[in-house]
Motif scaffolding. Structure first.
Motif, mmCIF file in Angstrom:
data_model
loop_
_atom_site.group_PDB
_atom_site.id
_atom_site.type_symbol
_atom_site.label_atom_id
_atom_site.label_comp_id
_atom_site.label_asym_id
_atom_site.label_seq_id
_atom_site.Cartn_x
_atom_site.Cartn_y
_atom_site.Cartn_z
ATOM 1 N N TYR A 37 -4.783 -24.700 -7.723
ATOM 2 C CA TYR A 37 -3.404 -24.204 -7.725
ATOM 3 C C TYR A 37 -3.194 -23.218 -8.864
ATOM 4 O O TYR A 37 -2.575 -22.154 -8.694
ATOM 5 N N ALA A 38 -3.725 -23.562 -10.038
ATOM 6 C CA ALA A 38 -3.599 -22.675 -11.190
ATOM 7 C C ALA A 38 -4.346 -21.365 -10.979
ATOM 8 O O ALA A 38 -3.991 -20.335 -11.558
ATOM 9 N N SER A 39 -5.364 -21.388 -10.126
ATOM 10 C CA SER A 39 -6.252 -20.240 -9.949
ATOM 11 C C SER A 39 -5.912 -19.369 -8.752
ATOM 12 O O SER A 39 -6.479 -18.275 -8.614
ATOM 13 N N ALA A 40 -5.033 -19.839 -7.885
ATOM 14 C CA ALA A 40 -4.705 -19.071 -6.677
ATOM 15 C C ALA A 40 -3.219 -19.003 -6.380
ATOM 16 O O ALA A 40 -2.789 -18.159 -5.594
ATOM 17 N N GLY A 41 -2.423 -19.883 -6.981
ATOM 18 C CA GLY A 41 -1.010 -19.971 -6.629
ATOM 19 C C GLY A 41 -0.222 -18.717 -6.920
ATOM 20 O O GLY A 41 0.708 -18.372 -6.176
ATOM 21 N N ILE A 42 -0.567 -18.000 -7.994
ATOM 22 C CA ILE A 42 0.150 -16.765 -8.312
ATOM 23 C C ILE A 42 -0.123 -15.702 -7.257
ATOM 24 O O ILE A 42 0.791 -15.061 -6.741
ATOM 25 N N ALA A 43 -1.390 -15.525 -6.905
ATOM 26 C CA ALA A 43 -1.739 -14.548 -5.863
ATOM 27 C C ALA A 43 -1.091 -14.911 -4.541
ATOM 28 O O ALA A 43 -0.742 -14.029 -3.740
ATOM 29 N N GLY A 44 -0.922 -16.203 -4.305
ATOM 30 C CA GLY A 44 -0.297 -16.654 -3.073
ATOM 31 C C GLY A 44 1.155 -16.253 -2.946
ATOM 32 O O GLY A 44 1.734 -16.329 -1.851
ATOM 33 N N GLU A 45 1.768 -15.835 -4.054
ATOM 34 C CA GLU A 45 3.166 -15.395 -4.009
ATOM 35 C C GLU A 45 3.315 -13.953 -3.532
ATOM 36 O O GLU A 45 4.428 -13.469 -3.360
ATOM 37 N N ILE A 46 2.199 -13.240 -3.336
ATOM 38 C CA ILE A 46 2.272 -11.873 -2.805
ATOM 39 C C ILE A 46 2.366 -11.973 -1.283
ATOM 40 O O ILE A 46 1.384 -12.267 -0.601
ATOM 41 N N SER A 47 3.520 -11.758 -0.770
ATOM 42 C CA SER A 47 3.807 -12.033 0.634
ATOM 43 C C SER A 47 2.894 -11.259 1.568
ATOM 44 O O SER A 47 2.749 -10.027 1.468
ATOM 45 N N GLY A 48 2.229 -11.996 2.469
ATOM 46 C CA GLY A 48 1.469 -11.399 3.549
ATOM 47 C C GLY A 48 0.106 -10.850 3.178
ATOM 48 O O GLY A 48 -0.581 -10.298 4.045
ATOM 49 N N LEU A 49 -0.327 -11.001 1.929
ATOM 50 C CA LEU A 49 -1.600 -10.396 1.541
ATOM 51 C C LEU A 49 -2.798 -11.278 1.872
ATOM 52 O O LEU A 49 -3.709 -10.859 2.588
ATOM 53 N N LEU A 50 -2.819 -12.505 1.372
ATOM 54 C CA LEU A 50 -3.994 -13.361 1.480
ATOM 55 C C LEU A 50 -3.642 -14.738 2.028
ATOM 56 O O LEU A 50 -2.559 -15.273 1.759
ATOM 57 N N GLN A 51 -4.575 -15.301 2.759
ATOM 58 C CA GLN A 51 -4.507 -16.694 3.175
ATOM 59 C C GLN A 51 -5.248 -17.491 2.091
ATOM 60 O O GLN A 51 -6.427 -17.255 1.837
ATOM 61 N N ILE A 52 -4.547 -18.408 1.407
ATOM 62 C CA ILE A 52 -5.163 -19.124 0.281
ATOM 63 C C ILE A 52 -5.404 -20.607 0.589
ATOM 64 O O ILE A 52 -5.552 -21.416 -0.322
ATOM 65 N N GLY A 53 -5.458 -20.934 1.884
ATOM 66 C CA GLY A 53 -5.799 -22.300 2.269
ATOM 67 C C GLY A 53 -4.622 -23.191 2.578
ATOM 68 O O GLY A 53 -4.816 -24.328 3.022
ATOM 69 N N ILE A 54 -3.393 -22.721 2.357
ATOM 70 C CA ILE A 54 -2.213 -23.480 2.780
ATOM 71 C C ILE A 54 -2.161 -23.435 4.301
ATOM 72 O O ILE A 54 -2.224 -22.367 4.907
#
Length: 433
Positions: free
Chosen positions: A278-295
């Protein structure tokens, strides 16, 4: 080494005659088992229970908790308190996801009655996030028992601060039952939140990874007035705060070493190592529509993928950075839910091969750097990118605006790392372990 030589070495270590092989084997097993046993950490809940709830006796008790508030037999703090003749539990307070965990991520929580105890449940994630005077009426002491994840943007510590403020205003004592920081107590990463960027997901002037247990954080907030709330920088009143420390926890421990069961504090934190990801991907996950981070898949926060990514190319680019303590593999999968449900995506899954050496939060920024270099048609930040949540979790707009110039981690490194040393020194005054 041959078996007989190994056993003789074992025998010499445990002062057993080499000829007594059976005894040597038993001793070896004891040594190996003893070395491999997890520590038996006692949570603050268990410590308080072993003290027969001494600090709660004769008081009307309110409780802020969720499903992660359990003992090692997985009994809920709610039920332990309610069933104890020493505790007069009068009200429950529900953070995000609810007291019993029956509200999904982001869902509004309403006031209700707890079906098992018949007690009123007041929502702290609905019409209000700070308890009102009416909600606190009849409470002498408020107890907080929720498993933290060690990251600033997780809302439970924001709830704690607002509860502390409200209780200070009403003269109500606060008791925090301490639990392990699943990231350990040694990592501090990320800048302090800047004025104008405080929110429910960045409520305090603390780093993104703050290296404190929730009890230590409460002591710091109460002493230094870092709880900035959501309306500026007003200083909170100081509450009468008691922290019930754990027994047996040390700062170098990860959660898997504690011997405590992990109960997911929210739906997308299913395992005790998920907070690391979460600490390593959660920030990037806030960029709408860019990446699928496993959620919406089986690996929340542990992957970076998209339909337009070439997995091997992304892995090769990331490998070239030589990130310490981090390894990448290619992955191909179809999310079960979300906007990409049923569609094949590809990218990388990552692992921490040396947790102590790894710099957790920088992983996602290097992924964004790699994406920009490999796929200039999919830059992380464009004029149409929704950036509000990204700026909030970063604690300012500096990371976004500076990174967007050249898409290089090096351009934001000094800013991202600049507050950690001073915070470490200041935070050490509140260490309980």
């Amino acid at each position: 080494m041959g078996v007989s030589k190994f056993l003789r070495g074992c025998a010499s270590q445990v002062r057993i005659l080499p000829g007594n092989i059976l005894t040597c084997v038993l001793a070896l097993l004891c040594l190996c088992l003893g070395a491999g046993l997890d520590a038996q950490v006692k949570s603050g809940l268990e410590v308080l229970r072993d003290r027969d709830f001494d600090i709660l006796e004769g008081k009307r008790v309110g409780l802020v908790t969720n499903p992660s508030g359990v003992d090692r037999e997985l009994r809920s703090t709610v039920d332990i308190f309610f069933d104890s003749p020493k505790v007069n539990l009068v009200a429950l307070y529900a953070p995000e996801h609810g007291v019993r965990g029956d509200k999904y991520a982001g869902a509004r929580v309403e006031d209700e009655t707890d079906s098992r105890t018949g007690l009123p449940v007041y929502s702290l994630h609905g019409a209000t996030r700070k308890p009102t005077a009416q909600m606190l009426k009849g409470v002498d002491v408020m107890v907080y028992d929720i498993q933290d994840v060690g990251v600033r943007s997780y809302t439970f510590i924001s709830t704690l601060g607002l509860v502390m403020e409200a209780c200070a205003e009403q003269g109500i004592e606060v008791v925090v039952l301490d639990r392990p920081n699943p990231l350990g107590g040694n990592k501090v990463e990320g800048p302090l939140v800047r004025d104008g960027f405080h929110s429910f997901i960045s409520q305090y002037k603390i780093p993104y990874i703050y290296g404190l247990t929730v009890g230590e954080l409460a002591l710091m907030l109460n002493s230094e007035g870092l709880n900035c709330g959501q309306k500026g920088n007003q200083e909170p009143a100081v509450c009468r705060l008691t922290v019930v420390p754990m027994e047996g926890w040390t700062r170098d421990m990860l959660y898997s070493q504690t011997g405590l069961p992990w109960v997911l504090p929210s739906p997308n934190i299913p395992f005790c190592d998920t907070p690391q990801y979460y600490a390593s991907a959660g920030i990037a996950g806030e960029i709408s529509g860019l990446l699928q981070i496993g959620i919406g898949y089986t690996l929340p926060f542990q992957v970076f993928a998209a339909g337009w990514i070439d997995a091997r190319a992304l892995k090769s680019e990331l490998d070239s950075y030589g990130l310490p303590g981090v390894a990448f593999r290619t992955i191909y999968y179809k999310p079960f839910s979300g906007s990409l449900a049923g569609k094949l995506v590809q990218g990388v899954q990552y692992f921490f091969t040396d947790y102590d050496a790894a710099y957790l939060t920088e992983v996602q920024f290097y992924v964004l750097q790699a994406i920009a270099r490999l796929y200039p048609d999919h830059l992380p930040f464009t004029p149409s990118t929704k950036v509000g949540a990204f700026d909030k979790v970063c604690g300012s707009d500096y990371v976004r605006t500076e990174f967007a110039r050249n898409h290089r981690v090096e351009d934001i490194r000094e800013y991202w790392e600049g507050d950690a040393a001073e915070f470490r020194g200041r935070a050490a005054r509140y260490f309980l372990y």
